[in-house]
Design an enzyme around this catalytic site. Structure first.
Site, short mmCIF file in Angstrom:
data_model
loop_
_atom_site.label_atom_id
_atom_site.label_comp_id
_atom_site.label_asym_id
_atom_site.label_seq_id
_atom_site.Cartn_x
_atom_site.Cartn_y
_atom_site.Cartn_z
N ASP A 194 -0.70 -14.52 -49.57
CA ASP A 194 0.52 -14.00 -49.36
C ASP A 194 1.06 -12.56 -49.53
OD1 ASP A 194 3.71 -14.35 -49.33
OD2 ASP A 194 3.28 -16.42 -49.41
N SER A 252 7.79 -21.88 -45.87
CA SER A 252 7.00 -21.27 -46.70
C SER A 252 7.22 -21.80 -48.16
CB SER A 252 7.69 -19.67 -46.66
OG SER A 252 6.89 -18.84 -45.66
N HIS A 293 8.39 -12.83 -51.51
CA HIS A 293 7.83 -13.97 -50.98
C HIS A 293 6.62 -14.57 -51.57
CE1 HIS A 293 6.10 -16.41 -47.67
NE2 HIS A 293 7.35 -16.57 -47.34
#
Length: 773
Positions: free
Chosen positions: A154, A566, A227
Site C-alpha cells: 500500500d 480497499s 490509505h
C-alpha cells in the site's frame, strides 16, 4: 472514494501523455517488466543480475556495461525471476522474442491504484450468534493471530499510531526474514513486535515519473497519504479505546480483525506528480512485483493488497499483482485483493485471477444521523460526520435559484458546481444542492453560504468530513425540501448536530462503487468471491495527511473514516490470518473455499442483500455472499486446488507462466477448475457438464445431502446426490450438468442459482452463474 478513482483514471491519461517530459531521447523510453518465471536456486545474486543485464546488452548494441546497468530498474532475485528496465518499444519487442522470456509489459505507474470499529461487531451479528460465542471465541482459538505475519502492499504506515503498539506482544516469530528499511523520518526503532518489517519501492515510480518530490512524501516506508495506515490498521490494529473520527463520530474501541498479527509493510504507492493526495496515488507494476518478491522471501503468511485496475485481455501475463500472487500462492501464501471501485458498471471487477481472493464492499449497520429542521417544524433525515454546532434557523434557498446566469446548463443546474453560485444571493443562507460531492459544499462556502444540504441519489450515504457545516439527504428528502422552498414564502432551515446510530436496518447493502462482474478476462471464473464491510469504515490514519487530503484541509486526525473495496479487503485478510492460525495446514484454496461456502446472501433481517438502488443484489456484486468468519472455521467441506491446478486452468486460456510445466493434449475447460462457485458462460448447445471435488474437513463420519436451486431458464442436475465420508481428508467428486431450456428469452445474459451440500450441521453453499450463446 469512487469519484476519487474516476479522477485517477482521467489523471492516468493526462500523465501518460505528460511523462515524456521526464525522458530525453530520440525514442521515448518507458519502464518495462521482463518476466522470466521462477528462479531455480542455482545462481548467485550476481549471476542473476548479470543474466538480466545480458538481455539488455543484446538489444542495446554498443552500449557499455555501465550504461546497461544504468537502464536496469529492478532485478528480481528472490523467488520471481525477471527485471524491469528503461526500454524503447522496439527494444521491448526484441526482448519479448528471446528464449526464456514469458512476457514483457509496460509498467504504467498510473494503471494500478488504491481501491480505497463497528464493522467487526456487525460481522458477528451476521453470524447469527452472540458476540461472545462467535467473534471472541474465534479470536481466542486463533490466539488473536499472534504468530501470523500479514504483508500489506500500500502507501506505507504511520508507525506512531496506537493501533501499531506492541505492548504485551511476544517475540517476533523466528520464521521472519525481513528487514526494517530506514529512510526519511523512519528508522529501525519505528519497527517493533507489531510492525515487524517495513520496506519501500521507488525505483519504478522514479524511472517513469522522475525524482520523488520530497516535500510531498517521505523517501521511506512512512505514509503521507493515510490509505496504507488505514488498511494496515483494519487488518491488525491493536484495540484502542475511545477512538473516533473527527467530531467524535463512531466513537468506540478501534480494533483490527486480528489484533495480534504481525504486520510487514511494503510501500509501493506514491503521490501523482502535481496533484493533490485526494486525486490519487501512482503504484508502478514493477515496484509491486519487487514487493511481492521480497514479501515471499521475507516469510509472510498472508498478503493484503488493496490495489488494482480494470483488467485487460493480457491480464495473466502482464499484470504485476496477478503474476506476483501466483508465486505467493505456490508458497502457500494467501493473497486477498480488493475488487475495485468502478461500480455499478458491469464487468469492471479487478484482481480476477482464481488464485486471488477478490473482495467486494458492502455497508454495516451504522449511520451518522444529522437531521435538518425546516421552518415549519418538519424534521428531515440527513447524514454527516461534519461537526455542526449551530442550531439557529437561516434562510433556505435552492441552488438552481441562486446561480450566476450562464454558468450552468439544464443538466447541471442546482448542482453547486465550482463558480456557479452568486455571492449576493447566497450570503448568509443555507443552500440545497442536487449533488453530494465535496466540491458542492466548498462552492456554498465560497459564495458565503452558512451551510449546505446535499442530495444523494442512492440508498446509502458515503459520509465525508466536510470542512464546513454540511449534511447529505436522500433523493426523496431532497424533493421534499425543494417543494417546501417552492411553497413557503420565507423558507428557513437549521442543521442539527449529528450523532452515531447503531443497529440500522437493513444491512448490509452493497456499496454503489463496488466493482461488478462478470469477469471480463474469463467469465467462467465468478468474481468477486465475497463481500465484506467497506463503507464508512473507521481506522488509523496518517498524521501527515488530513481527513480530506486536499490543500484546503489542515486538520490532523489519528483515525479517519474511509470507504472502498480497499477497506473490505483487509477485513477478509484479517480473517484469513485467524484461519491460518487455527488451520496451518490448509491451502490458500481451502481458506477461500471456507470463506465462500459459509457466507450469507441475506441481511440482518433475513431478507436478500440489496444494492444501492434497492434491488436484490446478485453474485456479480457479492460473489458467494457476505463473509461469516466464525462459521468459516468449520466449513464441513472444502474445494481445494493446487498450483498445478492453476497452471492447468491457464492452459485453458492458452497461457503458460511456468516453463517447467507442459499443458496436456486435452485441456480441461476453465469451468472445471475446482472452484467454490460455478460459472459457465456462453453455453453452446443444450448442456454442459463440469466436475467438482470436495474434501472432508468436518466430522469423520458424515453424510451430505444435496439441494439445488437452478438458475431461471436452466436445469441443474448433480450426481451423485449424496456424499458419504468415513474419515477426515477423504475426497469425493460429483458432476454438475447444466441444461439450457428452450424457453430462454435472452442470450448472453447471466442467470443465477445455487447448490448446497448439508450434513445437518454444515451447509456448504456455492453460487451458480450461467449464460447461453
Amino acid at each position: 472514494m469512487n469519484k476519487h478513482h474516476i479522477i485517477l483514471f482521467l489523471l492516468s491519461i493526462f500523465l501518460i501523455m505528460g511523462l515524456g517530459g521526464f525522458v530525453s531521447c530520440s525514442e521515448e523510453k518507458k519502464v518495462y517488466v521482463v518476466y522470466l518465471g521462477e528462479h531455480s536456486g542455482e545462481k548467485t545474486l550476481k549471476e542473476i543480475e548479470d543474466h538480466h543485464c545480458s538481455f539488455l546488452h543484446s538489444v542495446k548494441g554498443t552500449t557499455t556495461k555501465k550504461d546497461v546497468r544504468a537502464s536496469l530498474v529492478h532485478s528480481y532475485k528472490n523467488i520471481i525471476n525477471g527485471f524491469s528496465a528503461l526500454l524503447t518499444s522496439q527494444e521491448a519487442d526484441m526482448i519479448s522474442g528471446m528464449e526464456g522470456v514469458i512476457s514483457v509489459f509496460h509498467s504504467d505507474p498510473h494503471e494500478i491504484k488504491p481501491h480505497t470499529t463497528r464493522s467487526w461487531d456487525f460481522v458477528s451479528i451476521l453470524e447469527g450468534t452472540s458476540l461472545i460465542n462467535s467473534r471472541e471465541e474465534l479470536l481466542q482459538n486463533a490466539s488473536y493471530g499472534e504468530d501470523i505475519i500479514v504483508g500489506v502492499l500500500d502507501s506505507g504506515v504511520w508507525p506512531e499510531s496506537s493501533s501499531f503498539s506492541d505492548e504485551g506482544m511476544g517475540p517476533v516469530p523466528k520464521s521472519w526474514k525481513g528487514i526494517c528499511q530506514e529512510g526519511v523520518a523512519f528508522n529501525s526503532s519505528h519497527c517493533n513486535r507489531k510492525l515487524i518489517g517495513a520496506r519501500y519501492y521507488l525505483k519504478g515510480y522514479e524511472a517513469a515519473a522522475g525524482p520523488l518530490n520530497e516535500t510531498r512524501d517521505f523517501r521511506s516506508p512512512r505514509d503521507v497519504d493515510g490509505h496504507g495506515t488505514h488498511t494496515a490498521g483494519t487488518v491488525g490494529g491493536r484495540r484502542v479505546e475511545n477512538a473516533s473520527a473527527i467530531g467524535g463520530f463512531a466513537k468506540g474501541t478501534a480494533t483490527g480483525g486480528a489484533p495480534n498479527v504481525r504486520l510487514a509493510i511494503y510501500k509501493v504507492c506514491w503521490p501523482v506528480p502535481d496533484q493533490s493526495l485526494a486525486e490519487g496515488n501512482a503504484c508502478a507494476a514493477d515496484d509491486i512485483l519487487a514487493a511481492f518478491d521480497d514479501a515471499i522471501a521475507d516469510g509472510v503468511h498472508v498478503l493484503s493488497v488493496s490495489l488494482g485496475s480494470i483488467p485487460r485481455t493480457t491480464y495473466y501475463t502482464q499484470n504485476g499483482i496477478a503474476i506476483g500472487s501466483l508465486h505467493a500462492v505456490k508458497k502457500n501464501i494467501v493473497v486477498s485483493c480488493s475488487a475495485g471501485n468502478e461500480g455499478p458498471i458491469p464487468s469492471t471487477v479487478g484482481n480476477v485471477a482464481p488464485w486471488i481472493i477478490t473482495v467486494g464492499a458492502s455497508s454495516i449497520d451504522r449511520v451518522f444521523s444529522s437531521p435538518i429542521m425546516l421552518g415549519n417544524g418538519m424534521i428531515i433525515e440527513g447524514q454527516t460526520v461534519t461537526p455542526i454546532r449551530r442550531r439557529r434557523l437561516h434562510p433556505l434557498v435552492y441552488a438552481g435559484d441562486v446561480e450566476i446566469r450562464g454558468t450552468t446548463a439544464s443538466n447541471t443546474t442546482g448542482a453547486c458546481l465550482p463558480g456557479t453560485l452568486s455571492r449576493n444571493l447566497v450570503r448568509g443562507k443555507v443552500v440545497l444542492c442536487r449533488n453530494s460531492g465535496m466540491q458542492a459544499s466548498m462552492e456554498v462556502k465560497r459564495a458565503g453560504g452558512v451551510a449546505a444540504i446535499l442530495g444523494n441519489t442512492f440508498n446509502e450515504i458515503q459520509v465525508t468530513p466536510f470542512l464546513d457545516p454540511t449534511t447529505v439527504v436522500f433523493s426523496y428528502s431532497l424533493t421534499t425540501i425543494q417543494k417546501y422552498i417552492q411553497t413557503e414564502k420565507n423558507p428557513m432551515a437549521a442543521l442539527l448536530p449529528g450523532n452515531t446510530l447503531i443497529g440500522t436496518k437493513p444491512a448490509p447493502v452493497m456499496a454503489r462503487f463496488t466493482s461488478k462482474g462478470p469477469n471480463r478476462v474469463d467469465p467462467n471464473i465468478l468474481k468477486p468471491d465475497i463481500t465484506a464491510p467497506g463503507f464508512n469504515i473507521l481506522a488509523a490514519w496518517s498524521e501527515a495527511s488530513s481527513p480530506l487530503k486536499i490543500p484546503e484541509d489542515h486538520r490532523v486526525v489519528k483515525y479517519n473514516m474511509n470507504s472502498g473495496t480497499s477497506m473490505s479487503c483487509p477485513h477478509v485478510s484479517a480473517v484469513i490470518a485467524l484461519l491460518k492460525s487455527i488451520h496451518p495446514d490448509w491451502s490458500s484454496a481451502a481458506i477461500r473455499s471456507a470463506l465462500m461456502t459459509t457466507s450469507t446472501i441475506n441481511n440482518v433481517v433475513g431478507r436478500p442483500i440489496t444494492n444501492s438502488t434497492g434491488s436484490d443484489a446478485n453474485p456479480f456484486e457479492y460473489g458467494a455472499g457476505h463473509f461469516r468468519p466464525s462459521r468459516a472455521v468449520d466449513p464441513g467441506l472444502v474445494y481445494d486446488a493446487t498450483y498445478t491446478d492453476y497452471l492447468l486452468y491457464l492452459c485453458s486460456q492458452n497461457i503458460s507462466l511456468d516453463s517447467s510445466f507442459s499443458c496436456p493434449e486435452k485441456v480441461p475447460a476453465a469451468s472445471n477448475l475446482n472452484y467454490p462457485s460455478l460459472a459457465i458462460a456462453n453455453i453452446r448447445g443444450s448442456t454442459r457438464t463440469v466436475r467438482r471435488v470436495v474434501t472432508n474437513v468436518g466430522r469423520a463420519n458424515s453424510t451430505y445431502f444435496l439441494a439445488v436451486r437452478s438458475p431461471p431458464g436452466y436445469v441443474v442436475d448433480i450426481l451423485p446426490k449424496t456424499l458419504r465420508f468415513s474419515k477426515l481428508g477423504e475426497k469425493h467428486s460429483f458432476n454438475i450438468t447444466v441444461r439450457a431450456q428452450s424457453s430462454i428469452e435472452k442470450r448472453n445474459v447471466f442467470s443465477f442459482g445455487w447448490y448446497t451440500w448439508s450434513d445437518g450441521v454444515h451447509v456448504v453453499r456455492s453460487p451458480i452463474a450461467v449464460s447461453s450463446a
